[in-house]
Design a protein around this motif. Structure first.
Motif, PDB file in Angstrom:
ATOM      1  N   SER A 150       0.836  -1.200   0.000  1.00  0.00           N
ATOM      2  CA  SER A 150       0.000   0.000   0.000  1.00  0.00           C
ATOM      3  C   SER A 150       0.873   1.254   0.000  1.00  0.00           C
ATOM      4  O   SER A 150       0.576   2.223  -0.704  1.00  0.00           O
ATOM      5  CB  SER A 150      -0.925  -0.020   1.212  1.00  0.00           C
ATOM      6  N   ILE A 151       1.946   1.256   0.764  1.00  0.00           N
ATOM      7  CA  ILE A 151       2.849   2.412   0.801  1.00  0.00           C
ATOM      8  C   ILE A 151       3.544   2.583  -0.546  1.00  0.00           C
ATOM      9  O   ILE A 151       3.669   3.702  -1.055  1.00  0.00           O
ATOM     10  CB  ILE A 151       3.848   2.279   1.968  1.00  0.00           C
ATOM     11  N   PHE A 163     -11.015  16.847  -5.500  1.00  0.00           N
ATOM     12  CA  PHE A 163     -10.302  15.689  -4.968  1.00  0.00           C
ATOM     13  C   PHE A 163      -9.358  16.111  -3.847  1.00  0.00           C
ATOM     14  O   PHE A 163      -8.691  17.136  -3.959  1.00  0.00           O
ATOM     15  CB  PHE A 163      -9.468  15.022  -6.075  1.00  0.00           C
ATOM     16  N   PRO A 164      -9.249  15.312  -2.787  1.00  0.00           N
ATOM     17  CA  PRO A 164      -8.315  15.641  -1.702  1.00  0.00           C
ATOM     18  C   PRO A 164      -6.862  15.263  -2.027  1.00  0.00           C
ATOM     19  O   PRO A 164      -5.956  15.621  -1.283  1.00  0.00           O
ATOM     20  CB  PRO A 164      -8.839  14.805  -0.530  1.00  0.00           C
ATOM     21  N   GLU A 165      -6.635  14.556  -3.121  1.00  0.00           N
ATOM     22  CA  GLU A 165      -5.301  14.055  -3.431  1.00  0.00           C
ATOM     23  C   GLU A 165      -4.213  15.123  -3.387  1.00  0.00           C
ATOM     24  O   GLU A 165      -3.151  14.903  -2.807  1.00  0.00           O
ATOM     25  CB  GLU A 165      -5.282  13.388  -4.821  1.00  0.00           C
ATOM     26  N   GLN A 166      -4.469  16.263  -3.987  1.00  0.00           N
ATOM     27  CA  GLN A 166      -3.428  17.281  -4.069  1.00  0.00           C
ATOM     28  C   GLN A 166      -3.006  17.749  -2.674  1.00  0.00           C
ATOM     29  O   GLN A 166      -1.822  17.883  -2.396  1.00  0.00           O
ATOM     30  CB  GLN A 166      -3.901  18.463  -4.904  1.00  0.00           C
ATOM     31  N   ARG A 167      -3.969  17.965  -1.797  1.00  0.00           N
ATOM     32  CA  ARG A 167      -3.639  18.407  -0.434  1.00  0.00           C
ATOM     33  C   ARG A 167      -2.886  17.312   0.315  1.00  0.00           C
ATOM     34  O   ARG A 167      -1.908  17.599   1.029  1.00  0.00           O
ATOM     35  CB  ARG A 167      -4.912  18.795   0.317  1.00  0.00           C
ATOM     36  N   ILE A 168      -3.295  16.083   0.144  1.00  0.00           N
ATOM     37  CA  ILE A 168      -2.639  14.986   0.852  1.00  0.00           C
ATOM     38  C   ILE A 168      -1.233  14.758   0.300  1.00  0.00           C
ATOM     39  O   ILE A 168      -0.288  14.517   1.060  1.00  0.00           O
ATOM     40  CB  ILE A 168      -3.503  13.712   0.789  1.00  0.00           C
ATOM     41  N   VAL A 196       4.083   8.408   6.519  1.00  0.00           N
ATOM     42  CA  VAL A 196       3.729   7.020   6.220  1.00  0.00           C
ATOM     43  C   VAL A 196       2.208   6.890   6.118  1.00  0.00           C
ATOM     44  O   VAL A 196       1.685   6.209   5.230  1.00  0.00           O
ATOM     45  CB  VAL A 196       4.306   6.050   7.283  1.00  0.00           C
ATOM     46  N   GLN A 197       1.497   7.580   7.011  1.00  0.00           N
ATOM     47  CA  GLN A 197       0.031   7.561   6.950  1.00  0.00           C
ATOM     48  C   GLN A 197      -0.480   8.163   5.647  1.00  0.00           C
ATOM     49  O   GLN A 197      -1.434   7.646   5.057  1.00  0.00           O
ATOM     50  CB  GLN A 197      -0.559   8.335   8.136  1.00  0.00           C
ATOM     51  N   TRP A 217       0.115   5.671   2.949  1.00  0.00           N
ATOM     52  CA  TRP A 217      -0.827   4.558   3.097  1.00  0.00           C
ATOM     53  C   TRP A 217      -2.199   4.953   2.555  1.00  0.00           C
ATOM     54  O   TRP A 217      -2.824   4.190   1.825  1.00  0.00           O
ATOM     55  CB  TRP A 217      -0.920   4.156   4.576  1.00  0.00           C
ATOM     56  N   TRP A 218      -2.673   6.166   2.903  1.00  0.00           N
ATOM     57  CA  TRP A 218      -3.966   6.631   2.399  1.00  0.00           C
ATOM     58  C   TRP A 218      -3.944   6.678   0.879  1.00  0.00           C
ATOM     59  O   TRP A 218      -4.889   6.216   0.211  1.00  0.00           O
ATOM     60  CB  TRP A 218      -4.299   8.008   2.975  1.00  0.00           C
ATOM     61  N   LEU A 219      -2.885   7.253   0.315  1.00  0.00           N
ATOM     62  CA  LEU A 219      -2.779   7.347  -1.143  1.00  0.00           C
ATOM     63  C   LEU A 219      -2.730   5.968  -1.779  1.00  0.00           C
ATOM     64  O   LEU A 219      -3.318   5.742  -2.843  1.00  0.00           O
ATOM     65  CB  LEU A 219      -1.546   8.166  -1.534  1.00  0.00           C
ATOM     66  N   GLY A 220      -2.031   5.030  -1.138  1.00  0.00           N
ATOM     67  CA  GLY A 220      -1.963   3.657  -1.664  1.00  0.00           C
ATOM     68  C   GLY A 220      -3.312   2.973  -1.668  1.00  0.00           C
ATOM     69  O   GLY A 220      -3.649   2.234  -2.594  1.00  0.00           O
ATOM     70  N   ASN A 221      -4.099   3.218  -0.629  1.00  0.00           N
ATOM     71  CA  ASN A 221      -5.452   2.651  -0.603  1.00  0.00           C
ATOM     72  C   ASN A 221      -6.332   3.305  -1.656  1.00  0.00           C
ATOM     73  O   ASN A 221      -7.128   2.639  -2.324  1.00  0.00           O
ATOM     74  CB  ASN A 221      -6.078   2.804   0.784  1.00  0.00           C
TER      75      ASN A 221
END
Length: 150
Positions: A10-11, A31-36, A82-83, A86-90
């Motif tokens: 996932s990472i 999308f929240p992707e850019q902020r994350i 890492v979190q 992990w979120w991006l991997g999920n």
């Protein structure tokens, strides 16, 4: 998510997704992707220093009683990027909701109509396919082709 993946996978997927996702201002409200991704990249740069400083300051002042708290702070600081990965991997492997899947298909069709080759449209697209299609769209399509969506 349709399949179970290990934490390390996932990472790794999160790292791929960070590179794959188009960092475009047009996508930020949707999308929240850019902020994350920005927060994760910042965390990768800054949090190791925060972790080291939290432990080293206690060592420098010979403050052994505060060392357990400093170690917990250091572990927390290291865990933040890492979190994010992990979120991006999920997210990378998560199927698109029906409305986004429909948008993915429209965008895919628009790219093909303009004469560019793409891999075949997925029956059950995931966010990684959306990211690849968006990347291609931003590279290949004219700005007025996006007016309908942005």
């Amino acid at each position: 998510m349709s399949e179970r993946v290990s934490l390390t996978q996932s990472i790794k997927n999160g790292q791929k997704y960070m590179e794959l996702w188009p960092m475009r201002k047009e996508l930020t409200p949707m999308f929240p992707e850019q902020r994350i991704i920005k927060a994760t990249k910042f965390g990768i740069k800054v949090m190791p220093a925060v972790a080291a400083i939290s432990v080293l300051t206690q060592m420098a002042f010979s403050n052994a009683p505060a060392m357990p708290q400093a170690i917990v702070i250091a572990l927390f600081a290291i865990s933040l990027p890492v979190q994010g990965m992990w979120w991006l991997g999920n997210r990378y492997n998560t199927q698109l909701p029906p409305a986004l899947a429909s948008w993915y298909r429209e965008l895919h069709q628009k790219i093909i109509e303009t004469g560019f080759a793409l891999e075949p449209v997925k029956a059950k697209p995931r966010y990684k396919e959306l990211a690849m299609t968006l990347n291609r769209a931003f590279r290949q399509l004219d700005r007025r082709d996006f007016e309908r969506w942005f």
